[in-house]
Design a protein around this motif. Structure first.
Motif, PDB file in Angstrom:
ATOM      1  N   ALA A 222       0.835  -1.199   0.000  1.00  0.00           N
ATOM      2  CA  ALA A 222       0.000   0.000   0.000  1.00  0.00           C
ATOM      3  C   ALA A 222       0.870   1.248   0.000  1.00  0.00           C
TER       4      ALA A 222
ATOM      5  N   ARG B  79      -3.987  -0.490  -6.450  1.00  0.00           N
ATOM      6  CA  ARG B  79      -5.083  -1.030  -5.645  1.00  0.00           C
ATOM      7  C   ARG B  79      -5.422  -2.449  -6.114  1.00  0.00           C
TER       8      ARG B  79
ATOM      9  N   ASN C  25      -4.980   0.317   8.892  1.00  0.00           N
ATOM     10  CA  ASN C  25      -5.805   0.857   7.813  1.00  0.00           C
ATOM     11  C   ASN C  25      -4.911   1.219   6.625  1.00  0.00           C
TER      12      ASN C  25
ATOM     13  N   PRO D  80      -6.581  -5.228  -2.109  1.00  0.00           N
ATOM     14  CA  PRO D  80      -7.616  -5.291  -1.068  1.00  0.00           C
ATOM     15  C   PRO D  80      -8.218  -6.679  -0.889  1.00  0.00           C
TER      16      PRO D  80
ATOM     17  N   HIS E  16      -9.036   2.189   1.834  1.00  0.00           N
ATOM     18  CA  HIS E  16      -9.459   1.134   0.914  1.00  0.00           C
ATOM     19  C   HIS E  16      -9.561  -0.241   1.581  1.00  0.00           C
ATOM     20  N   LEU E  17      -8.746  -0.481   2.583  1.00  0.00           N
ATOM     21  CA  LEU E  17      -8.797  -1.743   3.322  1.00  0.00           C
ATOM     22  C   LEU E  17      -8.722  -1.419   4.806  1.00  0.00           C
TER      23      LEU E  17
ATOM     24  N   VAL F 115      -4.299   2.623   2.438  1.00  0.00           N
ATOM     25  CA  VAL F 115      -4.697   3.383   1.256  1.00  0.00           C
ATOM     26  C   VAL F 115      -3.770   2.974   0.119  1.00  0.00           C
TER      27      VAL F 115
END
Length: 275
Positions: free
Chosen positions: A178, A194, A186, A198, A226-227, A188
């Motif tokens: 990420a 991406r 968390n 995820p 995102h996750l 992004v």
């Protein structure tokens, strides 16, 4: 809970031989290369990998493949990895090729607690009917074939149509890459990086993330995550040099407009050397 680890080596230290891994990335984009190399360095072998593809020759998952550390792959395609193709056709590697969208949904379903789902992809082909070569013998004969899958007709989306049952994927571990993450896990992702990250992260019982930048909890916009950290168990911040290790899969170029103009034929009656 602070989920950060001091190094990639420490984060993957308990991954044993024979473990199953969901690995993020698409081609060379968003590949958790530092975690992969940490696994390579500690000698982990007989890995069963689930990923969109298996890297390229000598980079990404291709580094583990080159050393014979991978025994089975569930993937969407072989791509341009000649070592992958050679090992598969030579009987060194078991490969379950799966439609790309189906693979993504199998990972997502695994992370969502959905044991299986029906899809139209693969109906009427060997994906549903069975017989896809999973493993070849030394003489080129097929020694392991895919089994037939259950099919069923549904009309809930319109006219009656046949669908094939696909089982979810849950792996022992997941490795993802990420752009940013916080100490709660968390994540992004950056643009096309991406990709499968995820859903791969969702599918792992223990998910390990490498991030370009590690921030404190509360610094990430909740709407931009995102996750969620509930899926991530360990997080490692990369050094600037590690974060910059991003090879280009295919170099393409085009002439600049000025260069193209200078290379064009001169109009009749003109001399390029005139002042």
């Amino acid at each position: 809970m602070d989920k950060s680890f001091s190094s990639a080596a420490a984060a993957v230290a308990d991954i044993p031989d024979g473990a199953s891994l969901a690995v993020g990335g698409f081609g060379l984009v968003g590949v958790p290369i530092v975690l992969i190399r940490a696994l390579l360095a500690q000698g982990t072998a007989d890995l069963r990998v689930v990923s969109n593809n298996c890297g390229v020759d000598g980079w990404g998952l291709g580094e583990l493949l080159r050393e014979g550390r991978i025994s089975r792959v569930i993937a969407s395609y072989i791509g341009e990895n000649k070592d992958f193709a050679r090992r598969y056709l030579g009987g060194e590697l078991e490969v379950e090729l799966t439609p790309q969208g189906t693979l993504a949904e199998r990972l997502r379903a695994g992370g969502s607690g959905i044991p299986a789902f029906y899809t139209a992809s693969g109906v009427g082909t060997m994906v549903a009917e069975g017989g896809l070569p999973w493993r070849y013998g030394p003489g080129g004969e097929v020694t392991v074939k895919s089994p037939p899958k259950e099919t069923r007709v549904f009309s809930s989306l319109g006219s009656p149509k046949e669908y094939v049952l696909e089982e979810a994927i849950v792996t022992d571990y997941a490795l993802v890459r990420a752009a940013r993450g916080d100490r709660h896990g968390n994540l992004v992702f950056e643009k096309s990086a991406r990709n499968f990250n995820p859903v791969a992260g969702m599918a792992g019982r223990i998910t390990i993330a490498e991030v370009d930048e590690l921030v404190e909890p509360g610094e990430l916009d909740p709407d931009a995550i995102h996750l969620a950290g509930i899926y991530v168990d360990r997080i490692v911040e990369l050094s600037p040099d590690e974060a910059r290790d991003l090879p280009i899969e295919k170099m393409t170029t085009r002439p600049r407009p000025a260069a193209a103009a200078s290379a064009a034929p001169a109009p009749a009656g003109t001399d390029r050397n005139e002042n």
